[in-house]
Motif scaffolding. Sequence first.
Motif, PDB file in Angstrom:
ATOM      1  N   LEU B  15       0.942  -1.226   0.215  1.00 15.50           N
ATOM      2  CA  LEU B  15       0.051   0.012   0.290  1.00 15.50           C
ATOM      3  C   LEU B  15       0.630   1.154  -0.144  1.00 15.50           C
ATOM      4  N   ARG B  16       1.865   1.290   0.701  1.00 19.00           N
ATOM      5  CA  ARG B  16       2.796   2.690   0.743  1.00 19.00           C
ATOM      6  C   ARG B  16       3.312   2.753  -0.376  1.00 19.00           C
ATOM      7  N   ALA B  17       4.147   1.706  -1.221  1.00 21.10           N
ATOM      8  CA  ALA B  17       4.333   1.559  -1.953  1.00 21.10           C
ATOM      9  C   ALA B  17       3.543   2.804  -3.208  1.00 21.10           C
ATOM     10  N   SER B  18       1.991   1.477  -3.669  1.00 18.49           N
ATOM     11  CA  SER B  18       1.377   2.360  -4.177  1.00 18.49           C
ATOM     12  C   SER B  18       1.288   3.815  -4.255  1.00 18.49           C
ATOM     13  N   ILE B  19       1.046   4.189  -3.217  1.00 24.73           N
ATOM     14  CA  ILE B  19       0.720   5.920  -2.327  1.00 24.73           C
ATOM     15  C   ILE B  19       2.036   6.513  -2.800  1.00 24.73           C
ATOM     16  N   ALA B  86       6.496  22.859   1.148  1.00 23.01           N
ATOM     17  CA  ALA B  86       5.390  22.904   1.996  1.00 23.01           C
ATOM     18  C   ALA B  86       4.159  21.789   1.170  1.00 23.01           C
ATOM     19  N   PHE B  87       3.189  22.672   0.633  1.00 23.81           N
ATOM     20  CA  PHE B  87       2.192  21.782  -0.519  1.00 23.81           C
ATOM     21  C   PHE B  87       2.856  19.901  -0.659  1.00 23.81           C
ATOM     22  N   GLY B  88       4.333  20.197  -1.515  1.00 24.48           N
ATOM     23  CA  GLY B  88       5.412  18.612  -1.664  1.00 24.48           C
ATOM     24  C   GLY B  88       5.533  17.711  -0.451  1.00 24.48           C
ATOM     25  N   VAL B  89       4.730  18.510   0.545  1.00 25.01           N
ATOM     26  CA  VAL B  89       4.881  17.616   2.022  1.00 25.01           C
ATOM     27  C   VAL B  89       3.723  17.008   2.440  1.00 25.01           C
ATOM     28  N   ILE B  90       2.997  18.346   2.239  1.00 24.33           N
ATOM     29  CA  ILE B  90       1.475  17.888   2.740  1.00 24.33           C
ATOM     30  C   ILE B  90       1.138  16.768   1.388  1.00 24.33           C
ATOM     31  N   VAL B  91       0.117  16.871   0.705  1.00 21.93           N
ATOM     32  CA  VAL B  91       0.113  15.428   0.196  1.00 21.93           C
ATOM     33  C   VAL B  91       0.667  14.110  -0.445  1.00 21.93           C
ATOM     34  N   TRP B  92       1.899  14.272   0.078  1.00 20.75           N
ATOM     35  CA  TRP B  92       2.295  13.172   0.187  1.00 20.75           C
ATOM     36  C   TRP B  92       2.037  12.805   2.229  1.00 20.75           C
ATOM     37  N   MET B  93       1.963  13.451   2.580  1.00 25.49           N
ATOM     38  CA  MET B  93       2.175  13.067   4.431  1.00 25.49           C
ATOM     39  C   MET B  93       0.755  12.565   4.636  1.00 25.49           C
ATOM     40  N   LEU B  94      -0.289  13.800   3.977  1.00 19.85           N
ATOM     41  CA  LEU B  94      -1.534  13.734   4.347  1.00 19.85           C
ATOM     42  C   LEU B  94      -2.484  12.122   3.701  1.00 19.85           C
ATOM     43  N   SER B  95      -1.545  11.689   2.568  1.00 17.71           N
ATOM     44  CA  SER B  95      -1.494  10.562   1.415  1.00 17.71           C
ATOM     45  C   SER B  95      -1.372   8.818   2.703  1.00 17.71           C
ATOM     46  N   ARG B  96      -0.457   9.197   2.953  1.00 15.75           N
ATOM     47  CA  ARG B  96       0.016   8.365   3.651  1.00 15.75           C
ATOM     48  C   ARG B  96      -0.295   8.179   5.097  1.00 15.75           C
ATOM     49  N   LEU B  97      -1.124   9.141   5.894  1.00 14.26           N
ATOM     50  CA  LEU B  97      -1.935   9.225   7.412  1.00 14.26           C
ATOM     51  C   LEU B  97      -2.534   8.595   7.049  1.00 14.26           C
ATOM     52  N   ARG B  99      -4.013   6.967   4.239  1.00 11.97           N
ATOM     53  CA  ARG B  99      -3.835   5.223   3.740  1.00 11.97           C
ATOM     54  C   ARG B  99      -4.386   5.089   2.692  1.00 11.97           C
ATOM     55  N   GLN B 100      -4.753   6.616   2.017  1.00 11.42           N
ATOM     56  CA  GLN B 100      -4.807   5.878   0.115  1.00 11.42           C
ATOM     57  C   GLN B 100      -3.775   6.975  -0.825  1.00 11.42           C
ATOM     58  N   GLU B 101      -4.644   6.053  -1.843  1.00 14.92           N
ATOM     59  CA  GLU B 101      -3.980   6.330  -2.878  1.00 14.92           C
ATOM     60  C   GLU B 101      -4.290   7.454  -3.302  1.00 14.92           C
ATOM     61  N   VAL B 164     -12.470   9.900   3.452  1.00 13.39           N
ATOM     62  CA  VAL B 164     -13.033   8.205   3.918  1.00 13.39           C
ATOM     63  C   VAL B 164     -12.030   7.934   3.370  1.00 13.39           C
ATOM     64  N   ARG B 165     -11.059   8.311   4.557  1.00  9.32           N
ATOM     65  CA  ARG B 165      -9.920   6.809   5.218  1.00  9.32           C
ATOM     66  C   ARG B 165     -10.490   6.559   6.141  1.00  9.32           C
ATOM     67  N   PRO B 166     -10.019   4.735   6.002  1.00 11.76           N
ATOM     68  CA  PRO B 166     -10.337   3.826   7.176  1.00 11.76           C
ATOM     69  C   PRO B 166     -10.527   4.301   8.128  1.00 11.76           C
ATOM     70  N   GLU B 167     -11.641   4.284   9.524  1.00 12.19           N
ATOM     71  CA  GLU B 167     -11.284   4.418  10.061  1.00 12.19           C
ATOM     72  C   GLU B 167     -10.321   4.400  10.971  1.00 12.19           C
TER      73      GLU B 167
END
Lengths: 236, 499
Positions: B15-19, B86-97, B99-101, B164-167
């Motif tokens: 999952l992380r790799a796909s994100i 900040a944009f680069g970090v925000i979009v990446w980190m919030l996707s990871r956190l 857990r959504q591609e 829409v993240r998992p609970e």
Amino acid sequence: MSFRTFILSLSASFGVAWLAIVIVPYFKMRSLEPVAVEEGDGTNAVYIPKRAGRIADGAEVYAANGCYMCHSQLIRPTYAGNDMFRPDWGGIAGDEDRGDTRRETNAFDFEGEDFAHIGISRLGSDLSNLARRIETDYAKGGNSEQWLFGHLYNPRWEAKRRDSTCPSFRFLFNVTEIKGNPSDNALPFPVEEGMEITPKPEARALVSYLLSLKKDQPVPTSFNFAPPTAAAPTAP
Amino acid sequence: MSSEVFNNLEQDSALRASIDRSLRHPVMFFLTSGAAWLAVSIILGVISSAKVHSPGFLDGFGFLTYGRTQAAHLNALIYGWGFQAAFGVIVWMLSRLSRQECRAAGMILTAGHIWNLGVSVGIIGILAGFGTGMPWMEFPSFCWPVLLLSYFAIVVWSLVQFKVRPEGHVYISQWYLMAAMIWFPWVFITANVLLHMMPGNPVMAAGINAWYKSSLIFLFFTPVALGTAFYLVPKVSGRPIHSYSLAQLGFWSLAVIMPWAGMQKLTGAPIPYFLPYLGATATILFFVPAFTAAVNILRTAMTDPEVVNNSPTLRFTMAGVVGLIVMAVAAVFLNIPGKTMEFSQFSMSVYGFEILAIYAFFSFVMFGAIYFIVPRVTRREWLSRRLIKMHFFFSIYGIVSIAVIAIFGGVQQGIGQEAFDQPWLEAALRAYPYAVFITIAWCFILFSNIFFFMHLTVMWLRLGRRSTHPTLLVSGHHGSPHGEEGDIDNCGSGTASAH
């Protein structure tokens, strides 16, 4: 904590400050109440700040060239700094006609401008009272406008200003061929034979704006904080 | 049991790799163009700083006059580098956190180009003489709607992902980043609408502008950097946050205190008297959110100092946290009404504090994040630990010099300004030696960032090392200067086992 509570708490903590220090003061100050010149003198005369010159377009040139990076336009009251004590900043300490005219900046002083260029640094001097300073000191007895043109063209041309770090604004001047008589505003600096240095329209607007900076006019008694002895000019 | 755990780990890394793969292009675009803007900003900074002590330098060209280059320098630093990092970090980190591609990479990339276009037009506008003259808002007035719309198109997907993240548990970094994402448009719209569209009293307009500057520092750059640090430190050191309740206290004190800050820069101006005092109080109180967060992060990281020393990510992040502590001390020191305020209000310590906040704190944490994120999204390791060390030490030398010199030099300058019985020239000349040193320090930072930009570009071109061993800053002269070779990653793109 749910997302909803988070957003609500965030809006509340930010919103209170936003209303209290931004929105309410801004709209309260959008139209200042008229101030009586002399309270209780029965004349109902209202204080009208006087200012003449190309203020709006001059201020644009002032802003676009970043004058506010080095020059402030704020005479702070004595609780906030020593600006008032300088002999020629808030007014002229020994004005020949009016005595001590020094005063602090008030809310009417930026009449005609959209944004007060309070400034962020004082690498140069405060300009609140620049025009009066030029009249009584820098260009005493001469032509203030011409002195300012010269100063903008080369801030270091006078021997006593050779250490100034003010940039030269040569790009606001044209070097043109003399046709007929030399122009009125031609600068007395060396230039090729048959040519002259004249200010562009931007330089004229800027100088007109700078010459409107005479923030030492008398103010209504309600915000005149000068000690009573200084307010009245001494009779000759 | 054990096979189930193994299976979960497999799924997890897949999952992380796909994100990471879904975000490769937008993230690398933001980071690389941000680094390019940083270089532009530093070059403009060197030019304008040189003009402070040598007014004849590159003299006589309208577009290179001090007032324009200095404004372009700061705006490129803020909108070109700061926001894009900040944009680069925000979009990446919030996707990871969450857990959504990311399903909107194309949209984000397009919006990122529009943001860059807006910044470019703004910088050219300033240099061409169309600046508005409002500090940090000098872009010609048609630029701000472009920036605002592209901002929404960049960050809105992160909010959708969060919805829409998992609970599950919401981590402190998510609070910090989402708060910054909400505060920024609020502040930005308020300041721009009031100043560009509804002119009011000019002095109060200057007050709003001072509040805007302060809010960008305290309500955007600070929470983004703190959220990032709270993510990176536990992640790299492998330890949980020292105290989670302290972290929450830090967050809410930031949210409650910092919106009040900013108008102390108008002390003595004809605006309601309580505004500057509130601003000064709030700015001084910045030490509460700053110290709680800094202590928490330091306690978490210092359980293993060797990791901090060896990992480029942690070394930069920790330097940033030290920058935060210095910044909080400076916020107290410079803003005491009636004591230091009159010295700092109109001196170069204003600039020093801004650089301290944006470079010594925010940018260092962003560099730490970049050293963490880029190998993951490009699936290549950093080429050379020498380049990373060069970047680190020259940046440190440069920024320590600028901060110390500008803040103490500013106070010295302020003392000269307040000495009303001396001619003004005395005060003006006091700035001279400090200005010379600031120019030299910017040259150091320029030198360090040329290495950084080259390194990052090479990584973007996917010319990094194909290895499973991260590039660590281990000392010693043996072996390759590029770090351990490790296993060569031959798994083909996108396979989970490569992570």
